[in-house]
Design a protein around this motif. Structure first.
Motif, mmCIF file in Angstrom:
data_model
loop_
_atom_site.group_PDB
_atom_site.id
_atom_site.type_symbol
_atom_site.label_atom_id
_atom_site.label_comp_id
_atom_site.label_asym_id
_atom_site.label_seq_id
_atom_site.Cartn_x
_atom_site.Cartn_y
_atom_site.Cartn_z
ATOM 1 N N LYS A 74 0.740 -1.340 -0.128
ATOM 2 C CA LYS A 74 0.068 -0.046 -0.020
ATOM 3 C C LYS A 74 0.857 1.258 -0.031
ATOM 4 C CE LYS A 74 -3.324 -1.482 3.187
ATOM 5 N NZ LYS A 74 -4.132 -1.252 4.303
ATOM 6 N N ALA A 75 2.166 1.142 0.121
ATOM 7 C CA ALA A 75 3.023 2.266 0.408
ATOM 8 C C ALA A 75 2.782 3.425 -0.729
ATOM 9 C CB ALA A 75 4.517 1.929 0.127
ATOM 10 N N LYS A 76 2.509 2.916 -2.138
ATOM 11 C CA LYS A 76 2.572 3.762 -3.020
ATOM 12 C C LYS A 76 1.249 4.926 -2.956
ATOM 13 C CE LYS A 76 5.041 1.885 -6.994
ATOM 14 N NZ LYS A 76 5.180 0.324 -6.741
ATOM 15 N N GLU A 77 0.308 4.359 -2.456
ATOM 16 C CA GLU A 77 -0.996 5.203 -2.196
ATOM 17 C C GLU A 77 -0.966 6.163 -1.082
ATOM 18 O OE1 GLU A 77 -3.870 2.328 -1.253
ATOM 19 O OE2 GLU A 77 -3.189 0.694 -2.497
ATOM 20 N N MET A 78 0.290 6.184 -0.311
ATOM 21 C CA MET A 78 0.535 6.731 0.819
ATOM 22 C C MET A 78 1.171 8.307 0.509
ATOM 23 S SD MET A 78 -0.844 5.120 3.186
ATOM 24 C CE MET A 78 -2.159 4.024 2.762
ATOM 25 N N LYS A 79 0.471 9.387 1.171
ATOM 26 C CA LYS A 79 1.253 10.492 1.174
ATOM 27 C C LYS A 79 2.042 10.672 2.384
ATOM 28 C CE LYS A 79 -2.735 13.303 0.746
ATOM 29 N NZ LYS A 79 -3.683 12.309 0.541
ATOM 30 N N GLY A 80 3.093 11.470 2.380
ATOM 31 C CA GLY A 80 3.882 11.253 3.783
ATOM 32 C C GLY A 80 5.017 10.659 3.402
ATOM 33 N N ASP A 81 6.132 10.600 4.513
ATOM 34 C CA ASP A 81 7.229 10.002 4.254
ATOM 35 C C ASP A 81 7.033 8.640 5.207
ATOM 36 O OD1 ASP A 81 9.906 8.937 4.374
ATOM 37 O OD2 ASP A 81 10.804 10.779 5.200
ATOM 38 N N LEU A 82 7.136 7.263 4.779
ATOM 39 C CA LEU A 82 7.021 6.320 5.430
ATOM 40 C C LEU A 82 8.408 5.991 6.178
ATOM 41 C CD1 LEU A 82 5.432 4.303 2.706
ATOM 42 C CD2 LEU A 82 4.292 4.315 4.823
ATOM 43 N N GLY A 83 9.393 6.654 5.886
ATOM 44 C CA GLY A 83 10.613 6.270 6.522
ATOM 45 C C GLY A 83 11.193 5.065 6.359
ATOM 46 N N ASP A 84 12.219 4.538 6.696
ATOM 47 C CA ASP A 84 12.867 3.436 6.682
ATOM 48 C C ASP A 84 13.377 2.807 7.869
ATOM 49 O OD1 ASP A 84 14.893 1.320 6.244
ATOM 50 O OD2 ASP A 84 15.959 2.289 4.818
ATOM 51 N N PHE A 85 12.719 1.731 8.428
ATOM 52 C CA PHE A 85 12.820 1.265 9.897
ATOM 53 C C PHE A 85 14.348 0.696 10.085
ATOM 54 C CE2 PHE A 85 8.081 0.888 10.508
ATOM 55 C CZ PHE A 85 7.851 2.108 10.344
ATOM 56 N N SER A 86 14.905 0.590 8.967
ATOM 57 C CA SER A 86 16.292 0.093 9.037
ATOM 58 C C SER A 86 17.282 0.931 9.452
ATOM 59 C CB SER A 86 16.618 -1.001 8.072
ATOM 60 O OG SER A 86 16.858 -0.114 6.719
ATOM 61 N N SER A 87 16.866 2.134 8.996
ATOM 62 C CA SER A 87 17.776 3.298 8.943
ATOM 63 C C SER A 87 18.053 3.948 10.438
ATOM 64 C CB SER A 87 17.465 4.448 8.039
ATOM 65 O OG SER A 87 16.175 4.896 8.804
ATOM 66 N N ASN A 88 19.224 4.745 10.546
ATOM 67 C CA ASN A 88 19.571 5.374 11.745
ATOM 68 C C ASN A 88 18.466 6.364 12.172
ATOM 69 O OD1 ASN A 88 21.215 5.818 13.933
ATOM 70 N ND2 ASN A 88 22.344 7.276 13.093
ATOM 71 N N THR A 89 18.079 7.144 11.016
ATOM 72 C CA THR A 89 16.977 8.328 11.267
ATOM 73 C C THR A 89 15.917 7.614 12.000
ATOM 74 O OG1 THR A 89 17.509 8.670 8.938
ATOM 75 C CG2 THR A 89 15.716 9.830 10.031
ATOM 76 N N THR A 90 15.105 6.433 11.861
ATOM 77 C CA THR A 90 14.292 5.825 12.716
ATOM 78 C C THR A 90 14.697 5.336 13.752
ATOM 79 O OG1 THR A 90 12.902 5.305 10.566
ATOM 80 C CG2 THR A 90 12.223 4.184 12.615
ATOM 81 N N GLN A 91 15.938 4.651 13.575
ATOM 82 C CA GLN A 91 16.456 3.718 14.975
ATOM 83 C C GLN A 91 16.863 4.771 16.213
ATOM 84 O OE1 GLN A 91 16.147 0.623 15.659
ATOM 85 N NE2 GLN A 91 15.144 -0.001 13.821
ATOM 86 N N LYS A 92 17.314 6.051 15.746
ATOM 87 C CA LYS A 92 17.925 6.794 16.825
ATOM 88 C C LYS A 92 16.667 7.368 17.564
ATOM 89 C CE LYS A 92 18.311 11.236 14.551
ATOM 90 N NZ LYS A 92 18.290 11.544 13.126
ATOM 91 N N ALA A 93 15.504 7.072 17.111
ATOM 92 C CA ALA A 93 14.288 7.694 18.278
ATOM 93 C C ALA A 93 14.279 6.773 19.322
ATOM 94 C CB ALA A 93 13.082 7.472 17.262
ATOM 95 N N THR A 94 13.719 7.362 20.365
ATOM 96 C CA THR A 94 13.678 6.535 21.667
ATOM 97 C C THR A 94 12.591 5.492 21.458
ATOM 98 O OG1 THR A 94 12.203 8.209 22.800
ATOM 99 C CG2 THR A 94 14.576 8.471 22.824
ATOM 100 N N ASP A 95 12.390 4.509 22.379
ATOM 101 C CA ASP A 95 11.261 3.663 22.401
ATOM 102 C C ASP A 95 10.155 4.477 22.679
ATOM 103 O OD1 ASP A 95 13.087 1.673 22.272
ATOM 104 O OD2 ASP A 95 12.355 0.608 23.871
#
Ligand code: HEC
Length: 134
Positions: A74-95
């Protein structure tokens, strides 16, 4: 002539204020209370991990993809940035930050406070997201 100048200045201020607001909105602001929230679950427990994994597969992968790369069906229908959970950008977030985003959602990202009604279960999804890190 003076009025034209006056309106131009007002216009410039208005555009400036608007783009400022949009820029702020784009950043997903997490309340301080959540940022430092402690994950009450045991991430090392294998039964817990199995629950997190199956919830992720059922509730998240259709958009975020099996590995969290933002490539679900469904990703293509989505507006906004889904991010990449394997990336540091997402992983640096706290729990707590991830927990907040899952709980409240925003725009095309659904809120999971009812779909995954148990708070602990939402924390288990956070634990599973940690295993998607590169
Ligand atoms: C219907 C599609 C959809 C589903 C299902 C979905 N998401 Fe999202 N998600 C999105 C979209 C779209 C965004 C971007 C939202 C925005 O910023 O406008 C997003 C953003 C996020 C973010 C912030 C981006 C990042 O990399 O930090 C996290 C975290 C997240 N989702 C986690 C989850 C989890 C965990 C689940 C399952 C419990 C889930 N999402 C289910 C569509 C979805």
């Amino acid at each position: 002539m003076k009025t034209v100048k006056y309106f131009m200045i007002i216009g410039i201020i208005a555009i400036g204020a608007l783009s400022f607001t949009l820029a702020i909105q784009d950043e997903w602001v997490v309340p301080a209370k959540y940022k430092t929230m402690k994950n009450p679950t045991d991430a090392k427990d294998s039964e817990n991990m199995a629950i997190g994994k199956s919830l992720y597969a059922k509730q998240c992968s259709s958009c975020h993809g099996k590995k969290g790369w933002g490539d679900g069906s469904k990703a293509k229908e989505m507006k906004g940035d889904l991010g990449d959970f394997s990336s540091n950008t997402t992983q640096k977030a706290t729990d707590g930050e991830l927990y907040y985003k899952i709980t409240t959602g925003r725009n095309d990202m659904p809120a999971f406070d009812k779909k995954i009604a148990s708070e602990d279960d939402r924390w288990l999804v956070v634990n599973y997201m940690r295993t998607l890190a590169k």
